[in-house]
Scaffold this motif. Structure first.
Motif, short mmCIF file in Angstrom:
data_model
loop_
_atom_site.label_atom_id
_atom_site.label_comp_id
_atom_site.label_asym_id
_atom_site.label_seq_id
_atom_site.Cartn_x
_atom_site.Cartn_y
_atom_site.Cartn_z
N LEU A 1 7.19 -9.20 9.84
CA LEU A 1 7.95 -8.35 10.74
C LEU A 1 9.42 -8.26 10.35
O LEU A 1 10.04 -7.20 10.43
N GLY A 2 9.98 -9.36 9.90
CA GLY A 2 11.40 -9.41 9.60
C GLY A 2 11.84 -8.48 8.47
O GLY A 2 13.04 -8.25 8.28
N ASN A 3 10.90 -7.92 7.75
CA ASN A 3 11.23 -7.01 6.65
C ASN A 3 11.24 -5.54 7.07
O ASN A 3 11.53 -4.67 6.24
N TYR A 4 10.95 -5.29 8.34
CA TYR A 4 10.76 -3.91 8.78
C TYR A 4 11.58 -3.57 10.03
O TYR A 4 11.75 -4.41 10.92
N ALA A 5 12.03 -2.34 10.08
CA ALA A 5 12.54 -1.77 11.32
C ALA A 5 11.33 -1.36 12.17
O ALA A 5 10.27 -1.02 11.62
N ILE A 6 11.48 -1.42 13.47
CA ILE A 6 10.39 -1.06 14.39
C ILE A 6 10.88 0.02 15.34
O ILE A 6 11.99 -0.08 15.89
N GLY A 7 10.05 1.01 15.51
CA GLY A 7 10.38 2.08 16.45
C GLY A 7 9.35 2.17 17.56
O GLY A 7 8.17 1.88 17.35
#
Length: 122
Positions: A29-35
């Protein structure tokens, strides 16, 4: 395999609060932006909020600013959308998605969850 699963939707009254969760698996998760996006019947998908990969930047749609709050817990592989002062017009299917940058444009993302329904009704 990248997977996102939303939960927490339901039927609430105007003015109520609700917290949605987006649990991810198959990637860090820490490698991605979340929308977070939403789509009401007969309407286009609308960006609601997003948070950057490092968690330092969050962007909100004008319609939810100061009512919704996005947060992330990378240790739990989960992103949350805390919604307060809910309005009838917030009724929609809410979905989360992962991407490289925090953006409210759906075209910025490729992988989507199935969504969780939020219905605000008196």
């Amino acid at each position: 395999q990248l997977r996102l699963v939303e939960s927490g939707g339901g039927l609430v009254q105007p003015g109520d609060s609700l917290e949605l969760s987006c649990e991810v698996s198959g990637f860090k998760l820490g490698n991605y932006a979340i929308g977070w996006f939403r789509q009401a019947p007969g309407k286009e998908r609308e960006g609601v909020a997003c948070v950057s990969a490092n968690g330092r930047t969050a962007t909100y749609a004008a319609s939810v600013k100061d009512r919704f709050d996005i947060s992330r817990n990378d240790a739990k592989s989960t992103v949350y959308l805390q919604m307060s002062s809910l309005r009838i017009e917030d009724t929609a299917l809410y979905s989360c998605t992962a991407g490289s940058v925090c953006s409210l444009r759906p075209g910025s993302y490729r992988n989507w969850g199935q969504g969780t329904q939020v219905t605000v009704s008196s």
